[in-house]
Design a protein around this motif. Structure first.
Motif, mmCIF file in Angstrom:
data_model
loop_
_atom_site.group_PDB
_atom_site.id
_atom_site.type_symbol
_atom_site.label_atom_id
_atom_site.label_comp_id
_atom_site.label_asym_id
_atom_site.label_seq_id
_atom_site.Cartn_x
_atom_site.Cartn_y
_atom_site.Cartn_z
ATOM 1 N N PRO A 177 0.809 -1.132 0.103
ATOM 2 C CA PRO A 177 0.015 -0.072 -0.006
ATOM 3 C C PRO A 177 0.948 1.150 0.034
ATOM 4 O O PRO A 177 0.506 2.167 -0.528
ATOM 5 C CB PRO A 177 -0.784 -0.162 1.155
ATOM 6 C CG PRO A 177 -0.104 -1.263 1.859
ATOM 7 C CD PRO A 177 0.365 -1.894 1.377
ATOM 8 N N PHE A 178 2.122 1.226 0.648
ATOM 9 C CA PHE A 178 2.826 2.349 0.433
ATOM 10 C C PHE A 178 3.326 2.585 -0.896
ATOM 11 O O PHE A 178 3.427 3.962 -1.424
ATOM 12 C CB PHE A 178 4.265 2.264 1.397
ATOM 13 C CG PHE A 178 5.155 3.074 1.397
ATOM 14 C CD1 PHE A 178 4.941 4.225 2.622
ATOM 15 C CD2 PHE A 178 5.969 3.349 0.625
ATOM 16 C CE1 PHE A 178 5.735 5.256 2.470
ATOM 17 C CE2 PHE A 178 7.091 4.572 0.479
ATOM 18 C CZ PHE A 178 6.767 5.371 1.699
ATOM 19 N N GLU A 179 3.507 1.668 -1.650
ATOM 20 C CA GLU A 179 3.920 1.602 -2.923
ATOM 21 C C GLU A 179 2.936 2.316 -3.863
ATOM 22 O O GLU A 179 2.884 3.286 -4.544
ATOM 23 C CB GLU A 179 4.367 0.486 -3.646
ATOM 24 C CG GLU A 179 4.768 0.608 -5.197
ATOM 25 C CD GLU A 179 6.156 1.129 -5.200
ATOM 26 O OE1 GLU A 179 6.300 1.634 -6.371
ATOM 27 O OE2 GLU A 179 6.981 1.173 -4.227
ATOM 28 N N ARG A 180 1.296 1.863 -3.432
ATOM 29 C CA ARG A 180 0.416 2.288 -4.266
ATOM 30 C C ARG A 180 0.230 3.918 -3.720
ATOM 31 O O ARG A 180 -0.332 4.713 -4.800
ATOM 32 C CB ARG A 180 -0.894 1.514 -3.702
ATOM 33 C CG ARG A 180 -1.159 0.152 -4.363
ATOM 34 C CD ARG A 180 -2.396 -0.507 -4.215
ATOM 35 N NE ARG A 180 -2.449 -1.142 -2.902
ATOM 36 C CZ ARG A 180 -3.345 -0.547 -2.105
ATOM 37 N NH1 ARG A 180 -4.226 0.060 -2.590
ATOM 38 N NH2 ARG A 180 -3.442 -1.226 -0.907
ATOM 39 N N LEU A 181 0.310 4.202 -2.657
ATOM 40 C CA LEU A 181 0.152 5.694 -2.159
ATOM 41 C C LEU A 181 1.126 6.521 -3.010
ATOM 42 O O LEU A 181 0.870 7.584 -3.622
ATOM 43 C CB LEU A 181 0.271 6.027 -0.626
ATOM 44 C CG LEU A 181 0.174 7.281 -0.167
ATOM 45 C CD1 LEU A 181 -1.265 7.871 -0.814
ATOM 46 C CD2 LEU A 181 0.073 7.349 1.184
ATOM 47 N N LEU A 182 2.477 6.006 -3.189
ATOM 48 C CA LEU A 182 3.554 6.890 -3.608
ATOM 49 C C LEU A 182 3.129 6.871 -5.158
ATOM 50 O O LEU A 182 3.484 8.035 -5.949
ATOM 51 C CB LEU A 182 4.728 6.059 -3.491
ATOM 52 C CG LEU A 182 6.033 6.795 -4.026
ATOM 53 C CD1 LEU A 182 6.150 8.003 -3.312
ATOM 54 C CD2 LEU A 182 7.271 6.094 -3.758
ATOM 55 N N THR A 183 2.719 5.683 -5.736
ATOM 56 C CA THR A 183 2.461 5.885 -7.135
ATOM 57 C C THR A 183 1.314 7.020 -7.478
ATOM 58 O O THR A 183 1.399 7.586 -8.569
ATOM 59 C CB THR A 183 1.919 4.445 -7.752
ATOM 60 O OG1 THR A 183 3.052 3.597 -7.424
ATOM 61 C CG2 THR A 183 1.749 4.562 -9.023
ATOM 62 N N ALA A 184 0.199 6.881 -6.574
ATOM 63 C CA ALA A 184 -0.833 7.775 -6.910
ATOM 64 C C ALA A 184 -0.234 9.438 -6.571
ATOM 65 O O ALA A 184 -1.032 10.078 -7.605
ATOM 66 C CB ALA A 184 -2.002 7.488 -5.703
ATOM 67 N N LEU A 185 0.450 9.657 -6.058
ATOM 68 C CA LEU A 185 1.113 10.846 -5.734
ATOM 69 C C LEU A 185 1.825 11.157 -6.993
ATOM 70 O O LEU A 185 1.657 12.339 -7.533
ATOM 71 C CB LEU A 185 1.826 11.031 -4.473
ATOM 72 C CG LEU A 185 1.198 10.882 -3.058
ATOM 73 C CD1 LEU A 185 2.104 10.865 -2.009
ATOM 74 C CD2 LEU A 185 0.415 12.538 -3.010
ATOM 75 N N LEU A 186 2.789 10.297 -7.389
ATOM 76 C CA LEU A 186 3.339 10.427 -8.795
ATOM 77 C C LEU A 186 2.619 10.706 -9.921
ATOM 78 O O LEU A 186 3.069 11.509 -11.003
ATOM 79 C CB LEU A 186 4.582 9.298 -8.831
ATOM 80 C CG LEU A 186 5.323 9.184 -7.811
ATOM 81 C CD1 LEU A 186 6.386 8.229 -8.204
ATOM 82 C CD2 LEU A 186 6.523 10.400 -7.977
ATOM 83 N N GLY A 204 1.634 9.972 9.782
ATOM 84 C CA GLY A 204 3.415 9.726 9.738
ATOM 85 C C GLY A 204 3.665 8.856 8.641
ATOM 86 O O GLY A 204 4.349 9.468 7.653
ATOM 87 N N ASN A 205 2.893 7.993 8.227
ATOM 88 C CA ASN A 205 3.048 7.341 7.084
ATOM 89 C C ASN A 205 2.804 7.918 5.740
ATOM 90 O O ASN A 205 3.260 7.742 4.796
ATOM 91 C CB ASN A 205 2.375 5.729 7.020
ATOM 92 C CG ASN A 205 2.953 4.702 8.098
ATOM 93 O OD1 ASN A 205 4.092 4.618 8.305
ATOM 94 N ND2 ASN A 205 2.140 4.272 8.956
ATOM 95 N N ALA A 206 1.474 8.650 5.846
ATOM 96 C CA ALA A 206 1.134 9.264 4.809
ATOM 97 C C ALA A 206 2.002 10.244 4.437
ATOM 98 O O ALA A 206 2.534 10.436 3.219
ATOM 99 C CB ALA A 206 -0.341 9.763 5.086
ATOM 100 N N MET A 207 2.435 11.301 5.497
ATOM 101 C CA MET A 207 3.452 12.059 5.008
ATOM 102 C C MET A 207 4.785 11.655 4.686
ATOM 103 O O MET A 207 5.385 12.306 3.785
ATOM 104 C CB MET A 207 3.524 13.061 6.372
ATOM 105 C CG MET A 207 2.260 13.892 6.714
ATOM 106 S SD MET A 207 1.733 14.757 5.233
ATOM 107 C CE MET A 207 2.836 15.776 4.915
ATOM 108 N N LEU A 208 4.945 10.392 4.824
ATOM 109 C CA LEU A 208 6.478 9.977 4.551
ATOM 110 C C LEU A 208 6.455 9.814 3.018
ATOM 111 O O LEU A 208 7.167 9.871 2.165
ATOM 112 C CB LEU A 208 6.657 8.632 5.082
ATOM 113 C CG LEU A 208 8.161 7.909 4.771
ATOM 114 C CD1 LEU A 208 9.391 8.791 5.122
ATOM 115 C CD2 LEU A 208 8.279 6.636 5.826
#
Length: 418
Positions: A10-19, A184-188
């Motif tokens: 999910p961290f990768e999915r969130l990062l991808t969505a931001l990118l 914290g995780n979201a902001m990271l």
């Protein structure tokens, strides 16, 4: 207790969505005046004292008040404020109109903020953000400090601080992942995305806020979108099976649907491909259909792409365009994308439809299914038209055109030698 930690996936999915967020210019160029209104409303609600109902108030404005009151520009908002006196009674009425909640302090902040922007001729979001990065902005704040009060603190924080508005980032993360996530995780993930994109965090935060406010305006339901796509895939499979069973071709086509998780927010959709086909050297043939949505961050716009192989001469392309227009559809954008090892030309026919796969939460399931069936039928019609016209392109050029397109005055011999 809810698990709000982020494992690698999910961290990768969130990062991808931001990118995947498009650049700011893509949403500011055409609707800068309307976007400035949203920015001003949110800034006023962000002004101290802190208010836990801020997001609910913004959501009400985006979904209801903005359109009902016709607030498409700062001038519209200023005119509305001018209709009510700057008193407890007047401010209370404005608060109910805009946010459906009594918050007099934030109406007063809104009045001051609208006055400030109007005094310096700010009318659009691009202009506003550009001015915030200049020395003239700080000078204007100092000159208006007595009038602005707490609003000046928020504006200076927005313009100069490297910090971001965590509330919008958290909302974005929860929407993308479909569950709770710690700040914290979201902001990271947010920080990593900003570094990867090479943009300041406050710039990325503005993009996140823009798309979140857009989502508030349509009240999107990702679960219903997954159902919509499942119905599209099933209907497309039925239509294709019916058509191929009556056709002379022995090709069997299969429909593949993206995973449900991808259909919620990512660029995803259905792919139609033959399970096996005979190679037909130098004969045009359709080899795939793709019906897809853009990512949630890019607006979930719907587009159709049909891929084929074999040379389509200019006259054939003109015939395809005319055939679609005669059937009441848009002509496709046709382009070549390369050649495979056998030197067979590969081409794409693309349509960007004027609809997005935003599915309101209150939409009845029957309506979702009906919409999906209509979309599948439309995609099937496009597929059949292209397949038919491409099959004709394999015949002698002059005969195919004369028989099926009614083109007049086309120099077929000249086109064939191009």
């Amino acid at each position: 207790m809810l698990d709000d930690s982020l494992t690698p996936d999910p961290f990768e999915r969130l990062l991808t969505a931001l990118l995947e967020l498009p650049p700011p210019q893509s949403h500011e160029a055409g609707d800068g005046a309307a976007q400035l209104v949203l920015e001003v409303i949110d800034t006023a609600l962000h002004t101290p004292p802190a208010w836990p109902q801020r997001m609910a108030a913004v959501r009400y404005f985006c979904k209801h008040a903005r359109h009902r009151l016709g607030l498409d520009s700062l001038q519209d908002l200023r005119a509305l404020l001018g209709q009510y006196p700057a008193s407890d009674e007047g401010d209370g009425e404005v608060a109910r109109l805009l946010w459906n909640m009594p918050t007099l302090e934030h109406v007063r902040a809104l009045r001051v903020l609208v006055w400030f922007l109007a005094a310096y001729g700010i009318t659009g979001l691009v202009q506003w953000h550009a001015w915030m990065g200049t020395g003239g902005f700080e000078e204007a704040l100092r000159e208006s400090l007595d009038t602005l009060g707490a609003v000046a603190v928020v504006l200076l924080w927005q313009a100069k601080s490297g910090r971001t508005d965590h509330a919008w980032v958290l909302r974005f993360a929860r929407r993308v992942l479909g569950r709770s996530v710690s700040e914290g995780n979201a902001m990271l993930a947010f920080r990593d995305a900003a570094e990867a994109m090479g943009v300041p965090q406050r710039v990325l935060a503005r993009q996140v806020a823009h798309w979140e406010r857009a989502a508030m305006g349509v009240d999107d339901a990702p679960g219903l979108r997954v159902l919509w796509w499942q119905c599209v895939a099933e209907a497309l499979q039925v239509h294709v099976a019916q058509e191929t069973s009556t056709a002379a071709s022995s090709d069997e086509w299969r429909v593949e649907l993206s995973p449900a998780l991808a259909l919620r927010y990512s660029e995803a959709g259905v792919v139609l491909e033959p399970q096996a086909r005979e190679l037909q050297a130098h004969t045009p043939v359709v080899i795939a259909l793709r019906l897809r949505q853009r990512s949630w961050a890019q607006g979930l716009g719907l587009w159709l792409e049909i891929q084929g192989e074999g040379r389509l001469w200019a006259a054939h392309q003109a015939a395809i365009a005319e055939r679609f227009e005669a059937a009441g559809h848009r002509a496709p954008q046709l382009r070549y994308v390369g050649a495979n090892g056998g030197h067979q030309a590969t081409w794409l026919a693309t349509w960007h439809w004027d609809e997005a796969v935003w599915v309101p939460r209150g939409m009845p399931v029957a309506d979702v299914k009906r919409w999906a069936l209509d979309t599948a039928l439309k995609a099937t019609e496009h597929w059949l038209l292209v397949c038919g016209m491409v099959a004709l392109a394999g015949k002698p050029l002059g005969a195919a055109l004369a028989l099926n397109t009614g083109l007049v005055g086309v120099d077929v011999k000249r086109e064939a030698t191009n």
